[in-house]
Design a protein around this motif. Sequence first.
Motif, PDB file in Angstrom:
ATOM      1  N   ALA A 158       0.989  -1.295   0.100  1.00 15.00           N
ATOM      2  CA  ALA A 158      -0.031  -0.085  -0.099  1.00 15.00           C
ATOM      3  C   ALA A 158       0.718   1.407  -0.022  1.00 15.00           C
ATOM      4  O   ALA A 158       0.738   2.210  -0.782  1.00 15.00           O
ATOM      5  CB  ALA A 158      -0.821   0.110   1.060  1.00 15.00           C
ATOM      6  N   ASP A 159       1.808   1.381   0.770  1.00 16.23           N
ATOM      7  CA  ASP A 159       2.711   2.428   0.841  1.00 16.23           C
ATOM      8  C   ASP A 159       3.319   2.694  -0.428  1.00 16.23           C
ATOM      9  O   ASP A 159       3.573   3.809  -0.846  1.00 16.23           O
ATOM     10  CB  ASP A 159       3.648   2.224   1.937  1.00 16.23           C
ATOM     11  CG  ASP A 159       3.311   2.286   3.448  1.00 16.23           C
ATOM     12  OD1 ASP A 159       2.166   2.910   3.678  1.00 16.23           O
ATOM     13  OD2 ASP A 159       3.753   1.839   4.352  1.00 16.23           O
ATOM     14  N   ARG A 160       4.012   1.271  -1.147  1.00 16.73           N
ATOM     15  CA  ARG A 160       4.524   1.654  -2.431  1.00 16.73           C
ATOM     16  C   ARG A 160       3.567   2.267  -3.275  1.00 16.73           C
ATOM     17  O   ARG A 160       3.891   3.002  -4.332  1.00 16.73           O
ATOM     18  CB  ARG A 160       5.311   0.408  -2.812  1.00 16.73           C
ATOM     19  CG  ARG A 160       6.474  -0.168  -2.351  1.00 16.73           C
ATOM     20  CD  ARG A 160       6.955  -1.422  -2.996  1.00 16.73           C
ATOM     21  NE  ARG A 160       6.017  -2.500  -3.145  1.00 16.73           N
ATOM     22  CZ  ARG A 160       5.993  -3.328  -2.024  1.00 16.73           C
ATOM     23  NH1 ARG A 160       6.605  -3.363  -0.991  1.00 16.73           N
ATOM     24  NH2 ARG A 160       5.390  -4.380  -2.236  1.00 16.73           N
ATOM     25  N   ALA A 161       2.312   1.585  -3.444  1.00 16.50           N
ATOM     26  CA  ALA A 161       1.323   2.097  -4.324  1.00 16.50           C
ATOM     27  C   ALA A 161       0.954   3.511  -4.036  1.00 16.50           C
ATOM     28  O   ALA A 161       0.833   4.568  -5.211  1.00 16.50           O
ATOM     29  CB  ALA A 161       0.022   1.524  -4.228  1.00 16.50           C
ATOM     30  N   ALA A 162       0.806   3.980  -2.911  1.00 16.37           N
ATOM     31  CA  ALA A 162       0.512   5.413  -2.495  1.00 16.37           C
ATOM     32  C   ALA A 162       1.768   6.322  -2.925  1.00 16.37           C
ATOM     33  O   ALA A 162       1.561   7.337  -3.598  1.00 16.37           O
ATOM     34  CB  ALA A 162       0.481   5.702  -1.143  1.00 16.37           C
TER      35      ALA A 162
END
Length: 199
Positions: free
Chosen positions: A109-113
Motif C-alpha cells: 500500500a505504501d509503495r502504491a501510494a
Amino acid sequence: MAVSDVPVDLDRDEAREAAARELSDPAYVSDDPNPLQRAFEWVLKKLGELFAGAGGMSGITAVTIIVVVAVIIVIVIRLRVGRTTRAVRSRAGGVFDSVLTAAEHRAAADRAAAAGDLAEAVRERFRAVVRELEQRGVLDPRAGRTVDEVAWEAGRALPVLADDLRGAAMQFDDVWYGGRPATAQGYQQLVSVDDRVRA
C-alpha cells in the motif's frame, strides 16, 4: 399540386403513391410507440389471448399453464440474480484471498501510494486491515468474505471500531466497485483505521 389538379379517379399506383406521400408526414410517426412499448403491448396481447383461450380449457389446465409461466419467470430471475451475486462475491473474494501478511500488504500500500496509485493503495491497505484482523484472531481466515462481511463481523467483535471499519469498507467499495477516484485524504483515513486495529 393544387386541389383542381388531383384526378377524381385514381388508378391503383397513383393511389398508393398518394397514400405513401401522406403517411410519410412526420406527424403520423410521432405517435408510434417505441420498441419497448410495442414489446410490452405484444406480451399483454399474448397473455390476453392465453387467458381468453383459457375459457375453453378446463380449470386445471389453465392453472397449470399459469403456474408453469410463473415458475419459468422465477427461474429466469433467480439465474440472473444468482449470476450477479456470484460475480460480486468472486470479485470480493479475490481481494481477500491472498497469502501475504498484514505487514506485506501495508508495504504494498505504501509503495502504491508513493507511486501515486491511490486506488491500489486503498485496496492494499484494506487488505492489510483484514489480514491484521485475521492474524489477531478477530476474524477467522475465510476465503470469499465480502467487504461488508468484514465490516460487520469485525465491528461486532470490536464495537469501538465498528464505525471506522464500516467507513473503511464503504471507501473500498466506492473506489473498487463504485468507480470513484481514490483520494489522499481517503487513503490516510484507511491508514488511521489500520493503525487503530493494530493498537
